[in-house]
Design a protein around this motif. Structure first.
Motif, mmCIF file in Angstrom:
data_model
loop_
_atom_site.group_PDB
_atom_site.id
_atom_site.type_symbol
_atom_site.label_atom_id
_atom_site.label_comp_id
_atom_site.label_asym_id
_atom_site.label_seq_id
_atom_site.Cartn_x
_atom_site.Cartn_y
_atom_site.Cartn_z
ATOM 1 N N ILE A 177 0.837 -1.275 -0.029
ATOM 2 C CA ILE A 177 0.079 -0.054 -0.007
ATOM 3 C C ILE A 177 0.784 1.098 -0.077
ATOM 4 N N LYS A 224 3.837 1.511 -1.182
ATOM 5 C CA LYS A 224 4.536 1.602 -2.429
ATOM 6 C C LYS A 224 3.655 2.472 -3.687
ATOM 7 N N VAL A 225 2.337 2.127 -3.357
ATOM 8 C CA VAL A 225 1.476 2.866 -4.354
ATOM 9 C C VAL A 225 1.529 4.377 -4.071
ATOM 10 N N SER A 260 -5.443 -0.701 -3.317
ATOM 11 C CA SER A 260 -5.132 0.803 -3.219
ATOM 12 C C SER A 260 -5.402 1.746 -4.361
ATOM 13 N N ASP A 294 4.252 6.317 -5.163
ATOM 14 C CA ASP A 294 4.431 6.436 -6.665
ATOM 15 C C ASP A 294 3.636 7.437 -7.200
ATOM 16 N N LYS A 324 0.187 4.064 -15.339
ATOM 17 C CA LYS A 324 0.266 2.656 -15.446
ATOM 18 C C LYS A 324 -0.771 2.218 -14.333
ATOM 19 N N TYR A 325 -1.352 3.203 -13.528
ATOM 20 C CA TYR A 325 -2.364 2.837 -12.771
ATOM 21 C C TYR A 325 -3.560 4.007 -12.580
ATOM 22 N N SER A 356 -2.842 -6.657 -2.458
ATOM 23 C CA SER A 356 -2.698 -5.400 -1.723
ATOM 24 C C SER A 356 -2.489 -3.906 -2.577
ATOM 25 N N GLU A 382 -7.630 0.682 -10.727
ATOM 26 C CA GLU A 382 -7.027 -0.343 -11.694
ATOM 27 C C GLU A 382 -5.454 -0.107 -11.851
ATOM 28 N N ALA A 383 -4.887 -1.327 -12.374
ATOM 29 C CA ALA A 383 -3.458 -1.038 -12.461
ATOM 30 C C ALA A 383 -2.869 -2.041 -13.769
ATOM 31 N N GLU A 384 -1.983 -1.568 -14.488
ATOM 32 C CA GLU A 384 -1.428 -2.274 -15.914
ATOM 33 C C GLU A 384 -0.661 -3.582 -15.037
#
Lengths: 205, 98
Positions: free
Chosen positions: A28, A30-31, B23, A34, A93-94, B19, B26-28
């Motif tokens: 969590i 790390k996101v 958070s 980022d 990328k997200y 995990s 959506e993610a690639e």
């Protein structure tokens, strides 16, 4: 905090309860680390609104109404903004949970600004800048609060304080308040975001 | 009575994927790979297992003329993740009181 023995996660060894919780927290985090905004949009609008407001003040002072056409620059800014958003979305990328909410708030803001401009010019409403400043404050404060970004919280509050001041100030001078609001709400936070973004980017190389 | 830990989630890489996905919206695939440091092959296998369990949805499309895989967590996945965390906390609570 526990350090996991296997950081590349290729191992299927069962985890202990502590290790599992530590892994969840680490991912969590790390996101969170980022996530950095480029600050380009805030810088763009902070710069454009400041420039247009100052030119409008000059137009008022030297009585040259044609100078008010400087606000047509905002059309160019919208085009640049669309290009910036498309490029940033393509690179991302997200998508975070708040991306869609924030997008909705800023699109509503843009639409409201367009409609208020149309309304103000059609009915010649007095102290129109107070109205603009009230609306400037809404997405700025909402963004600051949802992102936990204090410069934009203060920026939003400053817009509303300047809106109150505008109600008691002669119309032409309120352009100076708009310039101050654009600096405090967008340009300065934009500079901070840009600096953070470049720092994060250089750290990731 | 202890709840049994969900075996789908009780694995290092699958838990890491979940995990990350809890958070974000959506993610690639490349983002998940970068954050977990897993190999593409292993990650594909684990993503497939999570998909089969109904915990994530996987969308394959083209982005700038390249195939692009995007994952997002499902409602069932969110529920399973929450229950897993709750069960972990219960285990730890008992462990501390002993």
């Amino acid at each position: 905090m526990l350090i996991l023995k296997n950081s590349n996660m290729e191992d299927e060894t069962p985890l202990s309860e502590q290790e599992s919780l530590a892994l969840i927290a680490r991912m969590i985090n790390k996101v969170k680390c980022d996530y950095e905004e480029s600050g380009l949009s805030t810088l763009l609008w902070g710069g454009v609104i400041t420039f247009c407001s100052i030119v409008s003040f000059i137009a008022f002072e030297i009585d040259k109404p044609w100078l008010y056409n400087v606000w047509d620059l905002t059309i160019l800014a919208v085009i640049i903004q669309v290009i910036v958003v498309i490029r940033e979305n393509r690179r991302k990328k997200y998508r975070s949970h708040s991306d869609a909410i924030m997008g909705g708030i800023w699109i509503s803001f843009g639409t409201s600004m367009f409609l208020i401009s149309f309304y103000a010019s059609k009915f010649q409403i007095p102290h129109a800048n107070a109205l603009y400043l009230i609306v400037y404050g809404i997405p700025t404060f909402a963004t600051g609060l949802s992102r936990g970004f204090k410069p934009m919280i203060y920026g939003g509050l400053a817009c509303w304080a300047l809106a109150i001041a505008s109600m008691y100030t002669q119309d032409g001078y309120t352009f100076l308040y708009s310039a101050v609001a654009a600096q405090v709400a967008w340009f300065i936070p934009g500079l901070i975001l840009r600096k953070r973004y470049q720092k994060a980017k250089s750290g990731n190389v | 009575m202890f709840k049994e830990l969900d075996p789908i989630l009780h694995s290092q890489l699958r838990l890491a994927i979940m995990s990350l996905l809890i958070s974000v919206k959506e993610a690639e695939f490349t983002f998940i790979k970068e954050k977990t440091n897993a190999t593409a092959g292993n990650l594909s296998v684990q993503v497939q297992k999570l998909k089969e369990a109904g915990y994530i949805d996987v969308t394959k499309e083209f982005k700038d003329n390249y195939p692009n895989t995007t994952c997002h967590i499902t409602q069932q996945g969110i529920k399973a993740f929450e229950e897993y965390v709750k069960a972990l906390q219960e285990y730890l609570k008992v462990g501390q009181s002993r």
